[in-house]
Motif scaffolding. Structure first.
Motif, mmCIF file in Angstrom:
data_model
loop_
_atom_site.group_PDB
_atom_site.id
_atom_site.type_symbol
_atom_site.label_atom_id
_atom_site.label_comp_id
_atom_site.label_asym_id
_atom_site.label_seq_id
_atom_site.Cartn_x
_atom_site.Cartn_y
_atom_site.Cartn_z
ATOM 1 N N ASP A 15 12.767 62.241 -24.945
ATOM 2 C CA ASP A 15 12.804 61.150 -24.697
ATOM 3 C C ASP A 15 13.158 60.635 -23.198
ATOM 4 N N GLY A 16 12.630 61.388 -22.281
ATOM 5 C CA GLY A 16 12.799 61.037 -20.979
ATOM 6 C C GLY A 16 14.158 61.925 -20.204
ATOM 7 N N LYS A 17 14.735 62.457 -21.183
ATOM 8 C CA LYS A 17 15.982 63.152 -20.399
ATOM 9 C C LYS A 17 15.876 64.666 -20.730
ATOM 10 N N GLN A 51 13.380 69.739 -39.726
ATOM 11 C CA GLN A 51 13.055 69.888 -38.303
ATOM 12 C C GLN A 51 13.870 68.671 -37.461
ATOM 13 N N ILE A 52 13.805 67.555 -38.225
ATOM 14 C CA ILE A 52 14.741 66.500 -37.563
ATOM 15 C C ILE A 52 16.076 66.737 -37.349
ATOM 16 N N GLN A 81 16.900 58.179 -35.264
ATOM 17 C CA GLN A 81 16.569 57.980 -33.638
ATOM 18 C C GLN A 81 15.800 59.145 -33.372
ATOM 19 N N VAL A 82 16.081 60.275 -33.701
ATOM 20 C CA VAL A 82 15.486 61.431 -33.526
ATOM 21 C C VAL A 82 13.864 61.544 -34.116
ATOM 22 N N GLY A 83 13.878 61.283 -35.551
ATOM 23 C CA GLY A 83 12.643 61.295 -36.300
ATOM 24 C C GLY A 83 11.762 60.260 -35.448
ATOM 25 N N ARG A 84 11.983 59.187 -35.262
ATOM 26 C CA ARG A 84 11.278 58.074 -34.679
ATOM 27 C C ARG A 84 10.647 58.665 -33.533
ATOM 28 N N ILE A 86 9.909 61.809 -32.256
ATOM 29 C CA ILE A 86 9.353 63.187 -32.159
ATOM 30 C C ILE A 86 7.910 63.468 -32.912
ATOM 31 N N ASP A 87 6.885 64.270 -32.537
ATOM 32 C CA ASP A 87 5.919 64.481 -33.246
ATOM 33 C C ASP A 87 5.877 65.991 -33.112
ATOM 34 N N THR A 88 4.605 66.466 -33.803
ATOM 35 C CA THR A 88 4.373 67.989 -33.994
ATOM 36 C C THR A 88 4.748 68.757 -32.628
ATOM 37 N N GLN A 89 4.099 68.137 -31.550
ATOM 38 C CA GLN A 89 4.383 68.857 -30.282
ATOM 39 C C GLN A 89 5.760 68.997 -29.918
ATOM 40 N N THR A 90 6.470 67.928 -30.118
ATOM 41 C CA THR A 90 8.080 68.021 -29.954
ATOM 42 C C THR A 90 8.548 69.299 -30.686
ATOM 43 N N VAL A 91 8.235 69.296 -32.016
ATOM 44 C CA VAL A 91 8.819 70.253 -32.778
ATOM 45 C C VAL A 91 8.523 71.595 -32.339
ATOM 46 N N ASN A 92 7.186 71.836 -31.905
ATOM 47 C CA ASN A 92 6.750 73.154 -31.601
ATOM 48 C C ASN A 92 7.471 73.460 -30.321
#
Length: 119
Positions: A15-17, A51-52, A81-84, A86-92
């Protein structure tokens, strides 16, 4: 069995950080409280809720690490907040970073010792 975890961090952008992800004793204790052991936690990584939760736990530990070292204080994140964000790429990417943290956190020779025990 002795546990010689060395705290290593891996930079992780979320998220930009850039967060310093660490698998330290605080994170291990959180995993044990929730799942009982690391294997049970990691075996559930094919589902969204674990994952979240794991990413939120890692990010919040990173927030605490950052806040101890900086006057620029970051807010902790909620699982929602994290769940909103993320996507599959973030989890990977998180799982790859976590693998790197685990590999870097093992003391020298521990892998050899584990391989000898397995043989």
């Amino acid at each position: 069995m002795k546990c010689n975890v060395k705290e290593k961090t891996v930079p992780f952008e979320f998220d930009g950080k850039e967060y310093p992800l660490a698998l330290n004793f605080n994170v291990i204790a959180e995993i044990q409280d929730k799942y009982g052991d690391l294997d049970t936690c990691f075996s559930g990584m094919d589902k969204a809720r674990p994952q979240i939760w794991l990413l939120c736990t890692l990010l919040n530990e990173a927030v605490e690490i950052h806040n101890e070292k900086s006057q620029d204080q970051w807010d902790k994140l909620t699982e929602s907040q994290v769940g909103r964000r993320i996507d599959t790429q973030t989890v990977n990417e998180m799982l790859e970073s976590l693998t790197e943290v685990v590999r870097e956190g093992l003391p020298d020779g521990e892998e050899t010792e584990k391989n000898e025990i397995a043989e």
